[in-house]
Motif scaffolding. Structure first.
Motif, short mmCIF file in Angstrom:
data_model
loop_
_atom_site.label_atom_id
_atom_site.label_comp_id
_atom_site.label_asym_id
_atom_site.label_seq_id
_atom_site.Cartn_x
_atom_site.Cartn_y
_atom_site.Cartn_z
N ASP A 18 0.84 -1.20 0.00
CA ASP A 18 0.00 0.00 0.00
C ASP A 18 0.87 1.26 0.00
O ASP A 18 1.95 1.29 0.61
N GLY A 19 0.38 2.29 -0.67
CA GLY A 19 1.15 3.51 -0.84
C GLY A 19 1.46 4.26 0.43
O GLY A 19 2.37 5.10 0.45
N ASP A 20 0.73 4.00 1.53
CA ASP A 20 1.00 4.70 2.78
C ASP A 20 1.98 3.94 3.67
O ASP A 20 2.21 4.32 4.82
N ASP A 21 2.58 2.89 3.15
CA ASP A 21 3.58 2.14 3.90
C ASP A 21 4.85 3.00 4.02
O ASP A 21 5.46 3.36 3.01
N PRO A 22 5.26 3.38 5.22
CA PRO A 22 6.42 4.28 5.38
C PRO A 22 7.74 3.67 4.93
O PRO A 22 8.71 4.41 4.73
N SER A 23 7.79 2.36 4.76
CA SER A 23 9.05 1.71 4.37
C SER A 23 9.26 1.67 2.87
O SER A 23 10.30 1.19 2.40
N LEU A 24 8.32 2.19 2.08
CA LEU A 24 8.44 2.13 0.62
C LEU A 24 9.63 2.96 0.14
O LEU A 24 9.88 4.07 0.63
N PRO A 25 10.38 2.44 -0.84
CA PRO A 25 11.50 3.21 -1.41
C PRO A 25 10.97 4.38 -2.25
O PRO A 25 9.84 4.34 -2.74
N ARG A 26 11.80 5.42 -2.43
CA ARG A 26 11.36 6.61 -3.15
C ARG A 26 12.35 6.97 -4.26
O ARG A 26 13.53 6.70 -4.18
N PHE A 28 12.45 10.11 -7.75
CA PHE A 28 11.79 11.24 -8.42
C PHE A 28 10.81 11.96 -7.48
O PHE A 28 9.83 12.54 -7.90
N GLY A 29 11.06 11.87 -6.19
CA GLY A 29 10.18 12.54 -5.24
C GLY A 29 8.91 11.78 -4.94
O GLY A 29 8.05 12.29 -4.21
N ILE A 30 8.75 10.59 -5.52
CA ILE A 30 7.57 9.76 -5.28
C ILE A 30 8.02 8.35 -4.97
O ILE A 30 9.21 8.02 -5.04
N THR A 31 7.07 7.49 -4.61
CA THR A 31 7.41 6.09 -4.35
C THR A 31 8.00 5.45 -5.60
O THR A 31 7.51 5.64 -6.71
N ASP A 32 9.07 4.70 -5.41
CA ASP A 32 9.71 3.99 -6.53
C ASP A 32 9.05 2.62 -6.67
O ASP A 32 9.46 1.64 -6.06
N TRP A 33 8.02 2.58 -7.51
CA TRP A 33 7.27 1.34 -7.69
C TRP A 33 8.02 0.33 -8.54
O TRP A 33 7.53 -0.78 -8.74
N ASP A 34 9.19 0.68 -9.04
CA ASP A 34 10.00 -0.25 -9.82
C ASP A 34 11.09 -0.90 -8.98
O ASP A 34 11.92 -1.64 -9.51
N PRO A 36 12.09 -3.58 -6.00
CA PRO A 36 11.49 -4.79 -5.39
C PRO A 36 10.96 -4.57 -3.98
O PRO A 36 10.05 -5.27 -3.54
N ALA A 37 11.52 -3.57 -3.26
CA ALA A 37 11.06 -3.34 -1.89
C ALA A 37 9.65 -2.78 -1.83
O ALA A 37 9.03 -2.76 -0.76
N SER A 38 9.12 -2.34 -2.98
CA SER A 38 7.74 -1.84 -3.01
C SER A 38 6.74 -2.96 -3.18
O SER A 38 5.53 -2.71 -3.26
N TRP A 39 7.21 -4.18 -3.15
CA TRP A 39 6.40 -5.35 -3.54
C TRP A 39 6.54 -6.43 -2.48
O TRP A 39 7.59 -6.60 -1.87
N ASP A 40 5.45 -7.18 -2.24
CA ASP A 40 5.42 -8.21 -1.20
C ASP A 40 5.74 -9.57 -1.81
O ASP A 40 4.83 -10.31 -2.22
N ALA A 41 7.02 -9.92 -1.85
CA ALA A 41 7.45 -11.18 -2.46
C ALA A 41 6.93 -12.39 -1.69
O ALA A 41 6.57 -13.41 -2.29
N GLY A 42 6.88 -12.29 -0.36
CA GLY A 42 6.42 -13.42 0.45
C GLY A 42 4.98 -13.78 0.17
O GLY A 42 4.63 -14.96 0.05
N ALA A 43 4.12 -12.76 0.03
CA ALA A 43 2.70 -13.03 -0.25
C ALA A 43 2.53 -13.62 -1.64
O ALA A 43 1.70 -14.50 -1.85
N ALA A 44 3.32 -13.12 -2.60
CA ALA A 44 3.24 -13.66 -3.96
C ALA A 44 3.67 -15.12 -4.00
O ALA A 44 3.03 -15.96 -4.65
N LEU A 45 4.74 -15.45 -3.29
CA LEU A 45 5.22 -16.83 -3.25
C LEU A 45 4.20 -17.74 -2.58
O LEU A 45 3.95 -18.87 -3.05
N ALA A 46 3.58 -17.27 -1.51
CA ALA A 46 2.57 -18.08 -0.82
C ALA A 46 1.38 -18.36 -1.73
O ALA A 46 0.84 -19.48 -1.75
#
Length: 349
Positions: A18-26, A28-34, A36-46
């Motif tokens: 979620d975009g309000d997660d404070p641990s998201l990488p940034r 260009f002044g915004i969240t870096d959605w590209d 891997p830390a912006s993504w939940d690998a554990g949930a995808a694997l499960a």
């Protein structure tokens, strides 16, 4: 690729954080959605593990425009032998999937930079993912680093293929998986298990378009559908084992008189490699409680039309069902309908 190859797919973008997660990488002044830390690998694997073993998983529904999860949906792999998991973070799953024996192939589509830029922009605009300036800024940055990204993906173990070659490869993998499923090789001295199985039948609801339905169950950690039943315990007879297994697995107490013999069959075991089951199969039309609650080692149940073919969306049916039980039940039903027709003619005459 999924559409052309006829293989179902899972969109890994649905596992963004979620975009309000404070641990998201940034960036260009915004969240870096590209990143891997912006993504939940554990949930995808499960989710992928559940789809591989159980044939079904609960998948989050993610809104790119809102940068958050908005719900969830139930994804069923059905009887598909393969599933495509697609997304820019797919390389993160290569090692864990391979270690679990779940990886069929790791592919990265190798397409010209302008084509990728244009397709991404059209998609993002159509889905209103972000504002136009951000989409152009992000798209330009990704286009500049596409070659470097490709080198990194190939270095991670992905096979670079053009679209047509990738579709051909997926079809080859699908054919191979189908051949393995329906032509399993059993060792020269296979283990044999004596089991008892019970086929519960019921009349279909009015307007269903078919006459009779068969109860199927699936065990935890498996993807094959079969009948209630199990291994014989000690010196008990098949009929005694059937009564016991029904009580243990669905909480129904049968009498011996509730069981009609269907036949004795042998088939490759659905979930145990190198094993053949020697099955004594019974039929019961005793009404079952609604809602029916499965228990013990069972994960879920469903009713399927007796006329349904193995690949018509019933999910993966066990070899014993496909090769013996369904044909025997259909023959039994056909004979009963013929007898009922003769009785009706006699009464009319």
């Amino acid at each position: 690729m999924s559409r052309r190859a006829g293989v179902p797919s899972l969109n890994l973008d649905d596992f963004y954080r979620d975009g309000d997660d404070p641990s998201l990488p940034r960036r260009f002044g915004i969240t870096d959605w590209d990143h891997p830390a912006s993504w939940d690998a554990g949930a995808a694997l499960a989710a992928l593990t559940a789809l591989a073993h159980d044939g079904v998983a609960e998948i989050p529904t993610y809104s790119i425009a809102q940068s958050r999860r908005t719900g969830s949906t139930r994804l069923e792999a059905g009887d598909a032998p393969l599933l495509i998991a697609e997304g820019i973070f797919a390389a993160e799953l290569i090692a864990p999937l391979a270690a679990a024996g779940l990886l069929a192939e790791a592919i990265v589509l190798d397409r010209p930079v302008p084509v990728v830029f244009g397709l991404r922009l059209v998609r993002d605009l159509r889905e209103h993912r972000k504002s136009v300036p951000i989409l152009l800024q992000r798209g330009t940055a990704l286009a500049r680093q596409q070659r470097a990204d490709m080198e990194g993906w190939v270095g991670s173990g992905l096979l670079p293929l053009g679209l047509r070659a990738a579709v051909r490869r997926m079809r080859e993998l699908t054919a191979h998986a189908e051949a393995e499923r329906y032509s399993r090789v059993v060792s020269a001295t296979p283990q044999r298990l004596r089991i008892a199985a019970v086929c519960f039948l019921r009349e279909a609801a009015p307007g269903a378009g078919h006459r009779t339905e068969l109860l199927c169950v699936r065990k935890h950690g498996t993807g094959s559908w079969m009948q209630v039943g199990g291994k014989l315990d000690g010196e008990e007879s098949a009929r005694e084992a059937a009564v016991r297994e029904v009580d243990e697995e669905i909480g129904v107490r049968l009498r011996s008189a509730d069981l009609e013999e269907l036949g004795v069959f042998e088939a490759v075991a659905a979930n145990e490699p190198g094993t053949v089951v020697h099955a004594e199969v019974f039929v019961s039309r005793r009404p079952l409680p609604e809602p029916l609650a499965v228990r013990a080692e069972l994960a879920e149940h469903r009713w399927i039309p007796l006329e349904q073919e193995a690949r018509q969306g019933a999910g993966r049916l066990a070899p014993l069902m496909v090769e013996h039980i369904l044909p025997a039940l259909r023959l039994q039903e056909a004979r009963q309908r013929a007898a009922d027709g003769e009785d009706a003619e006699g009464r009319t005459g």
